[in-house]
Every structure is written in structure tokens, then in C-alpha cells.
Design a protein around this motif. Structure first.
Motif, PDB file in Angstrom:
ATOM      1  N   GLY A 161     -32.395  -1.909  -8.243  1.00 48.64           N
ATOM      2  CA  GLY A 161     -32.675   0.025  -8.261  1.00 48.64           C
ATOM      3  C   GLY A 161     -30.797   0.806  -8.232  1.00 48.64           C
ATOM      4  N   ILE A 162     -30.922   0.226  -8.159  1.00 50.89           N
ATOM      5  CA  ILE A 162     -29.055   0.932  -8.030  1.00 50.89           C
ATOM      6  C   ILE A 162     -29.144   1.220  -9.796  1.00 50.89           C
ATOM      7  CG2 ILE A 162     -27.825  -1.052  -8.234  1.00 50.89           C
ATOM      8  CD1 ILE A 162     -27.159   2.683  -6.792  1.00 50.89           C
ATOM      9  N   PHE A 163     -29.290   0.598 -10.605  1.00 51.53           N
ATOM     10  CA  PHE A 163     -29.316   0.877 -12.154  1.00 51.53           C
ATOM     11  C   PHE A 163     -30.482   2.043 -12.503  1.00 51.53           C
ATOM     12  CE2 PHE A 163     -28.008  -3.256 -14.211  1.00 51.53           C
ATOM     13  CZ  PHE A 163     -26.376  -3.656 -13.872  1.00 51.53           C
ATOM     14  N   ASP A 164     -31.057   3.226 -11.375  1.00 53.20           N
ATOM     15  CA  ASP A 164     -31.775   3.882 -11.769  1.00 53.20           C
ATOM     16  C   ASP A 164     -30.590   4.882 -11.565  1.00 53.20           C
ATOM     17  OD1 ASP A 164     -32.920   6.497 -10.377  1.00 53.20           O
ATOM     18  OD2 ASP A 164     -34.628   5.826 -10.827  1.00 53.20           O
ATOM     19  N   ALA A 165     -29.890   5.055 -10.298  1.00 54.19           N
ATOM     20  CA  ALA A 165     -28.574   6.011 -10.380  1.00 54.19           C
ATOM     21  C   ALA A 165     -27.148   6.008 -10.622  1.00 54.19           C
ATOM     22  CB  ALA A 165     -28.074   5.787  -8.536  1.00 54.19           C
ATOM     23  N   ILE A 166     -27.095   4.686 -11.358  1.00 56.48           N
ATOM     24  CA  ILE A 166     -25.866   4.647 -11.927  1.00 56.48           C
ATOM     25  C   ILE A 166     -26.066   4.054 -13.391  1.00 56.48           C
ATOM     26  CG2 ILE A 166     -24.346   3.917 -10.442  1.00 56.48           C
ATOM     27  CD1 ILE A 166     -24.234   0.642 -11.274  1.00 56.48           C
ATOM     28  N   ALA A 167     -27.065   4.482 -14.153  1.00 51.37           N
ATOM     29  CA  ALA A 167     -27.848   4.409 -15.459  1.00 51.37           C
ATOM     30  C   ALA A 167     -26.644   4.360 -16.763  1.00 51.37           C
ATOM     31  CB  ALA A 167     -28.892   5.212 -16.258  1.00 51.37           C
ATOM     32  N   PRO A 168     -25.671   5.166 -16.579  1.00 47.65           N
ATOM     33  CA  PRO A 168     -24.901   5.146 -18.438  1.00 47.65           C
ATOM     34  C   PRO A 168     -23.956   4.465 -17.757  1.00 47.65           C
ATOM     35  CG  PRO A 168     -25.476   7.352 -17.424  1.00 47.65           C
ATOM     36  CD  PRO A 168     -25.734   6.120 -16.588  1.00 47.65           C
ATOM     37  N   ALA A 169     -23.142   3.616 -16.563  1.00 51.77           N
ATOM     38  CA  ALA A 169     -22.686   3.409 -16.289  1.00 51.77           C
ATOM     39  C   ALA A 169     -23.003   2.041 -16.260  1.00 51.77           C
ATOM     40  CB  ALA A 169     -21.969   3.288 -14.911  1.00 51.77           C
ATOM     41  N   ALA A 170     -24.412   1.346 -15.838  1.00 52.52           N
ATOM     42  CA  ALA A 170     -25.214  -0.338 -15.797  1.00 52.52           C
ATOM     43  C   ALA A 170     -24.805   0.115 -17.893  1.00 52.52           C
ATOM     44  CB  ALA A 170     -25.807  -0.281 -14.733  1.00 52.52           C
ATOM     45  N   ALA A 171     -25.222   0.705 -18.300  1.00 49.97           N
ATOM     46  CA  ALA A 171     -25.472   0.122 -19.857  1.00 49.97           C
ATOM     47  C   ALA A 171     -24.407  -0.065 -20.465  1.00 49.97           C
ATOM     48  CB  ALA A 171     -26.493   1.605 -20.388  1.00 49.97           C
ATOM     49  N   SER A 172     -23.005   0.689 -20.125  1.00 49.26           N
ATOM     50  CA  SER A 172     -21.740   0.631 -20.994  1.00 49.26           C
ATOM     51  C   SER A 172     -21.581  -0.811 -20.261  1.00 49.26           C
ATOM     52  CB  SER A 172     -21.139   1.850 -20.404  1.00 49.26           C
ATOM     53  OG  SER A 172     -19.608   1.456 -21.079  1.00 49.26           O
ATOM     54  N   ALA A 173     -21.311  -0.855 -19.053  1.00 49.38           N
ATOM     55  CA  ALA A 173     -20.698  -2.254 -18.233  1.00 49.38           C
ATOM     56  C   ALA A 173     -21.621  -3.375 -19.645  1.00 49.38           C
ATOM     57  CB  ALA A 173     -21.052  -2.237 -17.187  1.00 49.38           C
ATOM     58  N   MET A 174     -22.804  -3.668 -19.365  1.00 43.57           N
ATOM     59  CA  MET A 174     -23.674  -4.484 -20.686  1.00 43.57           C
ATOM     60  C   MET A 174     -23.030  -4.833 -21.996  1.00 43.57           C
ATOM     61  SD  MET A 174     -25.135  -5.533 -17.927  1.00 43.57           S
ATOM     62  CE  MET A 174     -24.231  -4.769 -17.036  1.00 43.57           C
ATOM     63  N   HIS A 175     -23.005  -3.426 -22.599  1.00 40.84           N
ATOM     64  CA  HIS A 175     -21.894  -3.722 -23.407  1.00 40.84           C
ATOM     65  C   HIS A 175     -20.920  -4.445 -23.862  1.00 40.84           C
ATOM     66  CE1 HIS A 175     -25.264  -2.125 -25.884  1.00 40.84           C
ATOM     67  NE2 HIS A 175     -25.592  -0.917 -24.959  1.00 40.84           N
ATOM     68  N   ALA A 176     -20.058  -4.112 -22.207  1.00 43.46           N
ATOM     69  CA  ALA A 176     -18.742  -4.741 -22.520  1.00 43.46           C
ATOM     70  C   ALA A 176     -19.291  -5.909 -22.081  1.00 43.46           C
ATOM     71  CB  ALA A 176     -18.242  -3.786 -21.295  1.00 43.46           C
TER      72      ALA A 176
END
Length: 394
Positions: free
Chosen positions: A276-291
Motif C-alpha cells: 500500500g505504501i507504494f501508492d504514496a511513494i510511487a516515484p521513489a519506489a520505481a526509482s529504487a527498483m531500477h537501482a
């Protein structure tokens, strides 16, 4: 230019806060390689429906589906009609059916990943229910999701928790329901901190004993199970269970307190994400997954560690009220024009909680337009009696 804002403290004192500059997250146009990542998505209420928000909330379909397109554009999958969408806490099965139908069609149009919650929430929980009735309810919802072309997330059942007498009752219901699905499902073990009605799920309040029952269900139905999402807010339990899963069954973390380390993993395995938190922090989550894909663990850690205080704040007790913080983040970031929720759930958190959320979101760098967020925060503060001049929204 970023100005300052006056915020309240718990003791009633006021202080001045100046937001920082937002972080620019690097999000390549590529699929994630190392982890499967779902964001459990919220719904946007229709503030102009004229209906009672507690008895008959309406959904703003355009804004709700637009947000799902935003998540897909970042490479995230959508976990639809889950507790983040207020399933069973404002979102009933009739609304959930329309939400699933619309979202699956939109996902197909953009080749977006989607999985949809199937449960028993059209049954009123009661100890007088029979297991047959629970099974039929599960089967009805599973059949609907599969007919719409969605993958099933098999949600925990309040009805089953209310009427099951033994752990064997859980095993029987899951065995029969899983035998009839056409594609492997994601099981969802939701702890009672998220939903008090699920206390004692799997027939035991003792977590070790409950885990044994759940693992038996998984091992006896391995070919019908893609993975399991557990939401117990206990990283040691998740790691313990992850190491006991059959090799073909994935662990999807639902731990909104400890997700960075659980997704990163250890020498014996890792968790995928359904959060659920990935709804609120979506850009950070996506960037971290690419890292993570690039084996840049230093960058991965630096991105997500800033979001953990915010997540722990949003999911603090009573944990089931976390949806309020998720929707407030969407409002601050301009993804919806108002801070109203189905079921009137915008009132489930205090102005102090929301003020602290604003600061933590800013410190995590996820207020994409601090000026706009500050003006929206000022508006909410004025409504709560923390009076200050309103400026025109940007």
C-alpha cells in the motif's frame, strides 16, 4: 519560490516549517527485471455525488483510473480492489466489481500488470454461516475476476474467520476454492492490525501455529499458488516463512514497516512487493527498483530509507486508518482535486498526524511540487482551525 508554512505540534504549539526542494527520481523506461512490484491502489471519491459518504459513497472513475495509469507509467503493477482501495471499509463488492472491470480493461490497453482482490465481502460475517456458503462466495468472486481477465489475489475472509471452528475448516475451504481457479493466485494473509475481524486467521492466534496451517495449504495446492502476500508488520516472521515456501511459490511483502530490506533480501532469498505504501511513494519506489536492477544497492538504500519514517507514520496504529494518509498524499501531490474519501474516511486521522505526514513526505523528497502541496496543506489547516492566509493553488 518555496515559502514557509505554520504547522501545529501535539501540545498545541505552532512552528514554522520551510519545505525542501523535491528530489528528481531517475525512472528509465524499462520493465523491472529482478522483482515483481505491485502498488495497492486507492480510489478517488466523487465529492459531487450528493450521496451520503458513509452509506453510499460514489467513485470518481476518471480520477481513479487516471491514477492507475500513473502507476503503470512508472512501471508499477496495480493490486486492485484491495484494502488500500478501502475494500470492506467503504468499498463494497458491487463497487469493487465495477472497479475491477474498468481497471482490467485499462490495464490491457497499456499492457499494465494487474491483479485483483477476490474475497467474500458480500457475505455478512456470522458464526452461523456454513463453510459451503463461504466457499460459494469465494467462488463467485474468483469467477468474476477471471471472467474479466484478471489475476486473482485471494483475500482473507472475515466470513471464514467468523464461522470456522478449526484449522481444518480453513484448509478445506482453501482447498476447494483453489481447485476451481484456472490460473495460480496470490494468497493474502492480512494481519488483525489491518483488520481486527481477521484475528485468529488460519485457526490460531499463535503466529507459529497459524503459519504452519498456511504453509500446509500452500504445499498441498502448490500448482494453484503463484505466491503469498503477508501483512503482519513483522520482518522476522516474513523471512521465516519465505525460507519455508516451496521453490515455485513467491513471497510478496506486505510489510509497510520493513519493505526495503525485505525486497533487497539476503543470501537465502528475497521478497517481491505488493504494498500500500507504494501508492504514496510511487516515484521513489520505481526509482529504487531500477537501482536494484542495476545492482546499485547504495542508491536503492538511499532512496527507500528516506521513505520508511513516512510509511511507519502512515501505518501507525490504528493501522486500518492508513488509507487516509495514502489519499492525503495523492491530494498533496495533485493527483486529485480534493481530500474526500469514500466512507468519510478522511476524518480518521488528526490534523497533527496529517501535519507530520506533510513534513515526512517533504523530507523523503516525494512532494513533487512543494508550493502546491503547501497551499493544499494550508487549506486543510484552515479547516482545522490553524488559521493562516490562503494563497492561490498552483
Amino acid at each position: 519560490m518555496v515559502h514557509s508554512i505554520t504547522l501545529p505540534k501535539k501540545n498545541g504549539e505552532l512552528y514554522t516549517y520551510t519545505p525542501k526542494e523535491p528530489i528528481s527520481f531517475d525512472i528509465p523506461e524499462a520493465h523491472f527485471k529482478k522483482r515483481i512490484v505491485y502498488s495497492a491502489a486507492h480510489v478517488v471519491a466523487d465529492p459531487f455525488s450528493g450521496t451520503d459518504p458513509i452509506l453510499n459513497s460514489k467513485i470518481d472513475w476518471d480520477a481513479t483510473l487516471k491514477y492507475r495509469h500513473y502507476l503503470w507509467s512508472l512501471g508499477l503493477g496495480v493490486a486492485e480492489a484491495m484494502d488500500t482501495a478501502q475494500r470492506g471499509m467503504g468499498l463494497n463488492w458491487e463497487h469493487a466489481k465495477e472497479l475491477i472491470s474498468r481497471s482490467v480493461k485499462e490495464a490491457k490497453a497499456v499492457n499494465g500488470r494487474i491483479a485483483c482482490g477476490a474475497g467474500t465481502d458480500h457475505l455478512q460475517p456470522s458464526p452461523d454461516l456454513t463453510l459451503d456458503e463461504v466457499e460459494r462466495a469465494y467462488e463467485e468472486q474468483c469467477e468474476f475476476v477471471e471472467n474479466e481477465g484478471g489475476r486473482i489475489i485471494l483475500m482473507a475472509s472475515r466470513a471464514l474467520a467468523a464461522c470456522a471452528k478449526t484449522p481444518e475448516d480453513y484448509e478445506r475451504v482453501y482447498q476447494n476454492v483453489l481447485s476451481k481457479v484456472s490460473q495460480p493466485v496470490i494468497l493474502h494473509w492480512l494481519g488483525d492490525m489491518f483488520d481486527p475481524a481477521l484475528k485468529g486467521y488460519w485457526g490460531h492466534e499463535d503466529i507459529d501455529k497459524a503459519m504452519d496451517v498456511c504453509l500446509r495449504v500452500i504445499k498441498e495446492n502448490e500448482d494453484k499458488i503463484d505466491g503469498i502476500k503477508i501483512s503482519l508488520l513483522d520482518d522476522t516472521r516474513e523471512i521465516q516463512m519465505r525460507r519455508l515456501l516451496p521453490a515455485s511459490v513467491k513471497m510478496y511483502t506486505g510489510d509497510d514497516f520493513n519493505y526495503p530490506d525485505l525486497i533487497k533480501g539476503d543470501e537465502e532469498g528475497y521478497s517481491h512487493a505488493l504494498l500500500g505504501i507504494f501508492d504514496a511513494i510511487a516515484p521513489a519506489a520505481a526509482s529504487a527498483m531500477h537501482a536494484l536492477d542495476a545492482d546499485n544497492l547504495e542508491l536503492y538504500d538511499s532512496i527507500l530509507e528516506k521513505t520508511v519514517p513516512l510509511s511507519r507514520h502512515i501505518f501507525q496504529k490504528p493501522t486500518y486508518a492508513y488509507k487516509t494518509g495514502v489519499v492525503f498524499m495523492a491530494y498533496l501531490n495533485g493527483h486529485q482535486s480534493h481530500f474526500r474519501m469514500i466512507g468519510g474516511a478522511e476524518g480518521q486521522r488528526s490534523i497533527i498526524h496529517l501535519s507530520n505526514l506533510f513534513v515526512m513526505a517533504d523530507e523523503a523528497g516525494i512532494l513533487r511540487n512543494p508550493e502546491m502541496a503547501m497551499e493544499r496543506m494550508r487549506f486543510v489547516l484552515n479547516q482545522a482551525g490553524v488559521m493562516q492566509p490562503l494563497k492561490q493553488f498552483m
